[in-house]
Design an enzyme around this catalytic site. Sequence first.
Site, mmCIF file in Angstrom:
data_model
loop_
_atom_site.group_PDB
_atom_site.id
_atom_site.type_symbol
_atom_site.label_atom_id
_atom_site.label_comp_id
_atom_site.label_asym_id
_atom_site.label_seq_id
_atom_site.Cartn_x
_atom_site.Cartn_y
_atom_site.Cartn_z
ATOM 1 C CG ASP A 30 22.446 -31.369 65.824
ATOM 2 O OD1 ASP A 30 22.975 -30.649 64.950
ATOM 3 O OD2 ASP A 30 21.229 -31.382 66.043
ATOM 4 C CB ILE A 31 26.349 -31.958 61.571
ATOM 5 C CG1 ILE A 31 24.975 -31.701 60.989
ATOM 6 C CG2 ILE A 31 26.870 -33.337 61.241
ATOM 7 C CD1 ILE A 31 24.979 -31.640 59.474
ATOM 8 C CG HIS A 94 15.042 -35.605 65.558
ATOM 9 N ND1 HIS A 94 14.178 -35.418 64.501
ATOM 10 C CD2 HIS A 94 15.465 -34.372 65.905
ATOM 11 C CE1 HIS A 94 14.090 -34.125 64.223
ATOM 12 N NE2 HIS A 94 14.855 -33.464 65.065
ATOM 13 C CG HIS A 96 17.404 -31.808 69.537
ATOM 14 N ND1 HIS A 96 18.309 -31.202 68.695
ATOM 15 C CD2 HIS A 96 16.245 -31.879 68.842
ATOM 16 C CE1 HIS A 96 17.726 -30.919 67.542
ATOM 17 N NE2 HIS A 96 16.464 -31.310 67.604
#
Length: 129
Positions: A30-31, A94, A96
């Site tokens: 994750d950016i 998605h 996390h």
Amino acid sequence: MSETIFSKIIAGEIPCHKVYEDDTTLAFLDINPVQPGHTLVIPKTAAASVWDLDPTVYSALMGTTQKVAQRLRSVLAVPFVGEKIVGVDVAHAHVHLIPFSTVADYDARPANDEPDHASLSAMANKLAF
Ligand code: AMP
């Protein structure tokens, strides 16, 4: 299905800090991480939400999620890896994965700064398998 930032990553149109890939799934950092090593696991087939996935793809996604969580736990030597499904910002399924040691760390808000690509790249090099 409309294009998303994640479908562009799958197509190779924009880069990512890749951790793992197989025929069905992809995992990348994750950016805007909540904690170092915060990873997203996605299916390569388009679906707006995890809950819309074909059961076979859902199983593959969860299989990759387990593999990546085990990898995060061992490489980063953290006691816990939390799993979250949110999906309010990007309409491509998605999961996390957030490595953490304390509940406060897990519940922390991401910094929302400009992505630090140098440290993301160093982290991806450590984690990739
Ligand atoms: P949500 O849809 O609410 O689960 O959040 C989407 C997540 O994707 C956020 O944590 C973002 O920081 C992350 N994100 C957005 N764009 C990218 C990107 N290009 N590469 C990696 N992570 C991203």
